[in-house]
Write a protein that holds these residues in place. Structure first.
Motif, PDB file in Angstrom:
ATOM      1  N   ILE A 176     -20.317 -13.527  -8.249  1.00 16.35           N
ATOM      2  CA  ILE A 176     -21.427 -14.962  -8.516  1.00 16.35           C
ATOM      3  C   ILE A 176     -22.674 -13.816  -8.049  1.00 16.35           C
ATOM      4  N   LYS A 177     -23.117 -13.071  -7.475  1.00 20.95           N
ATOM      5  CA  LYS A 177     -24.204 -12.494  -6.852  1.00 20.95           C
ATOM      6  C   LYS A 177     -24.869 -11.537  -8.470  1.00 20.95           C
ATOM      7  N   LEU A 178     -24.032 -11.108  -8.993  1.00 12.92           N
ATOM      8  CA  LEU A 178     -24.852 -10.143  -9.880  1.00 12.92           C
ATOM      9  C   LEU A 178     -24.991 -11.481 -11.150  1.00 12.92           C
ATOM     10  N   SER A 179     -24.525 -12.538 -11.062  1.00  5.53           N
ATOM     11  CA  SER A 179     -24.706 -13.845 -11.679  1.00  5.53           C
ATOM     12  C   SER A 179     -26.444 -14.139 -11.192  1.00  5.53           C
ATOM     13  N   LEU A 180     -26.556 -14.396 -10.261  1.00  6.69           N
ATOM     14  CA  LEU A 180     -26.995 -15.351 -10.001  1.00  6.69           C
ATOM     15  C   LEU A 180     -28.404 -14.162  -9.299  1.00  6.69           C
ATOM     16  N   SER A 181     -28.667 -13.112  -9.310  1.00  8.04           N
ATOM     17  CA  SER A 181     -29.130 -12.275  -9.086  1.00  8.04           C
ATOM     18  C   SER A 181     -29.893 -11.445 -10.242  1.00  8.04           C
TER      19      SER A 181
ATOM     20  N   ARG B 243     -18.539  -6.818 -19.169  1.00  4.46           N
ATOM     21  CA  ARG B 243     -17.493  -6.056 -20.167  1.00  4.46           C
ATOM     22  C   ARG B 243     -16.124  -7.513 -19.818  1.00  4.46           C
ATOM     23  N   VAL B 244     -15.899  -7.003 -18.807  1.00  2.00           N
ATOM     24  CA  VAL B 244     -14.415  -8.039 -18.216  1.00  2.00           C
ATOM     25  C   VAL B 244     -14.548  -9.833 -18.354  1.00  2.00           C
ATOM     26  N   LEU B 245     -15.778 -10.468 -18.146  1.00  2.00           N
ATOM     27  CA  LEU B 245     -16.004 -11.651 -18.805  1.00  2.00           C
ATOM     28  C   LEU B 245     -16.161 -12.056 -20.333  1.00  2.00           C
ATOM     29  N   GLY B 246     -17.437 -10.887 -21.086  1.00  2.00           N
ATOM     30  CA  GLY B 246     -16.749 -10.879 -23.122  1.00  2.00           C
ATOM     31  C   GLY B 246     -18.444 -11.800 -23.296  1.00  2.00           C
ATOM     32  N   LYS B 247     -19.043 -11.037 -22.115  1.00  2.01           N
ATOM     33  CA  LYS B 247     -20.465 -11.852 -22.273  1.00  2.01           C
ATOM     34  C   LYS B 247     -21.414 -11.479 -21.314  1.00  2.01           C
ATOM     35  N   GLU B 248     -22.568 -11.761 -21.012  1.00  2.85           N
ATOM     36  CA  GLU B 248     -24.005 -11.141 -20.624  1.00  2.85           C
ATOM     37  C   GLU B 248     -24.319 -11.326 -19.443  1.00  2.85           C
ATOM     38  N   ILE B 249     -23.115 -11.137 -18.339  1.00  2.00           N
ATOM     39  CA  ILE B 249     -23.175 -11.977 -16.929  1.00  2.00           C
ATOM     40  C   ILE B 249     -24.817 -12.201 -16.379  1.00  2.00           C
ATOM     41  N   LYS B 250     -25.492 -12.067 -16.502  1.00  5.00           N
ATOM     42  CA  LYS B 250     -26.590 -12.690 -17.009  1.00  5.00           C
ATOM     43  C   LYS B 250     -26.441 -13.766 -17.198  1.00  5.00           C
ATOM     44  N   GLU B 251     -26.426 -14.305 -18.423  1.00  6.88           N
ATOM     45  CA  GLU B 251     -26.242 -15.643 -19.272  1.00  6.88           C
ATOM     46  C   GLU B 251     -25.752 -16.568 -18.360  1.00  6.88           C
ATOM     47  N   THR B 252     -25.283 -16.159 -17.402  1.00  9.84           N
ATOM     48  CA  THR B 252     -23.693 -17.183 -17.165  1.00  9.84           C
ATOM     49  C   THR B 252     -24.344 -17.819 -16.050  1.00  9.84           C
ATOM     50  N   SER B 253     -26.235 -17.981 -15.849  1.00  8.24           N
ATOM     51  CA  SER B 253     -26.973 -18.557 -14.570  1.00  8.24           C
ATOM     52  C   SER B 253     -28.069 -18.642 -15.377  1.00  8.24           C
ATOM     53  N   SER B 254     -28.252 -18.669 -16.828  1.00  7.79           N
ATOM     54  CA  SER B 254     -29.196 -19.037 -17.500  1.00  7.79           C
ATOM     55  C   SER B 254     -29.924 -20.980 -17.274  1.00  7.79           C
TER      56      SER B 254
ATOM     57  N   LYS C 270     -16.577 -22.869 -12.926  1.00  8.60           N
ATOM     58  CA  LYS C 270     -14.709 -23.304 -13.626  1.00  8.60           C
ATOM     59  C   LYS C 270     -14.147 -22.208 -13.867  1.00  8.60           C
ATOM     60  N   GLU C 271     -14.919 -20.979 -14.253  1.00  7.38           N
ATOM     61  CA  GLU C 271     -14.224 -19.793 -14.983  1.00  7.38           C
ATOM     62  C   GLU C 271     -13.727 -19.524 -13.793  1.00  7.38           C
ATOM     63  N   MET C 272     -14.374 -19.313 -12.658  1.00  4.32           N
ATOM     64  CA  MET C 272     -13.712 -18.353 -11.061  1.00  4.32           C
ATOM     65  C   MET C 272     -12.565 -18.959 -11.080  1.00  4.32           C
ATOM     66  N   GLU C 273     -12.150 -19.729 -11.507  1.00  8.88           N
ATOM     67  CA  GLU C 273     -11.112 -20.531 -10.514  1.00  8.88           C
ATOM     68  C   GLU C 273      -9.711 -19.712 -11.346  1.00  8.88           C
ATOM     69  N   THR C 274     -10.445 -19.217 -12.667  1.00 11.43           N
ATOM     70  CA  THR C 274      -8.615 -18.379 -12.676  1.00 11.43           C
ATOM     71  C   THR C 274      -8.880 -17.285 -13.217  1.00 11.43           C
ATOM     72  N   TYR C 275     -10.037 -16.421 -12.665  1.00 12.84           N
ATOM     73  CA  TYR C 275     -10.141 -15.640 -12.818  1.00 12.84           C
ATOM     74  C   TYR C 275      -9.412 -14.564 -12.807  1.00 12.84           C
ATOM     75  N   VAL C 276      -8.704 -13.692 -13.457  1.00 10.84           N
ATOM     76  CA  VAL C 276      -8.246 -12.299 -12.946  1.00 10.84           C
ATOM     77  C   VAL C 276      -8.374 -10.817 -13.172  1.00 10.84           C
ATOM     78  N   PRO C 277      -8.157 -10.763 -11.880  1.00 12.94           N
ATOM     79  CA  PRO C 277      -9.687  -9.328 -11.350  1.00 12.94           C
ATOM     80  C   PRO C 277      -8.379  -8.189 -12.288  1.00 12.94           C
ATOM     81  N   SER C 278      -9.917  -7.177 -11.945  1.00 16.62           N
ATOM     82  CA  SER C 278     -10.390  -6.020 -13.323  1.00 16.62           C
ATOM     83  C   SER C 278     -10.333  -5.068 -12.323  1.00 16.62           C
ATOM     84  N   GLU C 279     -10.321  -3.720 -13.080  1.00 20.50           N
ATOM     85  CA  GLU C 279     -10.003  -2.408 -12.388  1.00 20.50           C
ATOM     86  C   GLU C 279     -11.687  -2.392 -12.316  1.00 20.50           C
TER      87      GLU C 279
END
Length: 230
Positions: A129-134, A187-198, A208-217
């Motif tokens: 969320i922080k990476l998306s919004l900043s 990489r884990v989202l399969g899309k540019e993180i900054k675009e998720t708050s465009s 909404k996607e975060m509700e079913t987010y599966v953690p990654s290493e």
């Protein structure tokens, strides 16, 4: 007409200032079961500057897991980014920075947190969320410290923190930092993180996607307690 323009600009700026003051967050949004008001509160705090705003830190909040206590947050220039010439931020060449949080936990959770992805899930979602919004945040880091309990009859983290005279006196032992970069997030989202708050709609879909987010290493950065923050 010419004299009216500066007056109108001043009125608009004053109105924006009042709006910012009136909407200053005093409590975190519900990032795990977000309502429309939570999406609005989060999206309103998008950071476009060279450092993450304290408002954004407030609205994202501290970990909900009682075994992971927040022990301070800061934003610093990214240490692995070389800025050539003057440090002038532009859209084409932003001055990147890292958001760092100190996490205090118990010795057993400290050991589990290094490998237990389900335990890392909450931290990963907050980082995403922080990476998306900043815009200019290049990475979010959690420097993990632990306290070996019991200490003098103290058996909980909350009691240990309350027993210290000053916030800076709350110290633990630690040896690693969990790091989540913008590249990792994309990489884990399969899309540019900054675009998720465009747009607000895009951010709502992302939440909404975060509700079913599966953690990654994640990358674990070695260090020693607070020295890992340097």
């Amino acid at each position: 007409m010419i004299a009216f323009v500066p007056t109108l600009a001043a009125v608009i700026l004053a109105g924006f200032g009042v709006f910012r003051l009136a909407t200053k967050p005093t409590a975190p949004a519900n990032i795990f079961r977000p309502q429309k008001s939570d999406i609005t509160a989060l999206y309103r705090e998008k950071s476009r500057g060279k450092a993450m705003t304290s408002r954004l830190d407030t609205v994202v909040g501290s970990p909900e897991n009682p075994s992971l206590l927040d022990n301070g947050s800061e934003s610093v220039p990214a240490t692995n980014v070389r800025i050539v010439g003057t440090q002038t931020k532009t859209d084409a060449n932003p001055l990147l920075f890292s958001n760092r949080e100190r996490i205090l936990t118990t010795e057993d959770v400290y050991a589990l947190l290094q490998t237990d992805l389900s335990l890392q899930r909450e931290l990963q979602i907050r980082a995403l969320i922080k990476l998306s919004l900043s815009k200019n945040c290049d990475r979010v880091q959690y420097a993990v410290e632990y306290v070996s309990l019991p200490i003098g009859g103290i058996t909980t983290l909350e009691a240990y923190v309350a027993s210290q005279p000053e916030p800076d006196d709350v110290r633990g032992q630690g040896g690693y930092t969990l790091e989540y970069s913008a590249d990792w997030a994309s990489r884990v989202l399969g899309k540019e993180i900054k675009e998720t708050s465009s747009s607000r709609a895009a951010f709502a879909a992302f939440m909404k996607e975060m509700e079913t987010y599966v953690p990654s290493e994640a990358l674990i950065v070695p260090g020693t307690g607070r020295a890992a923050l340097g």
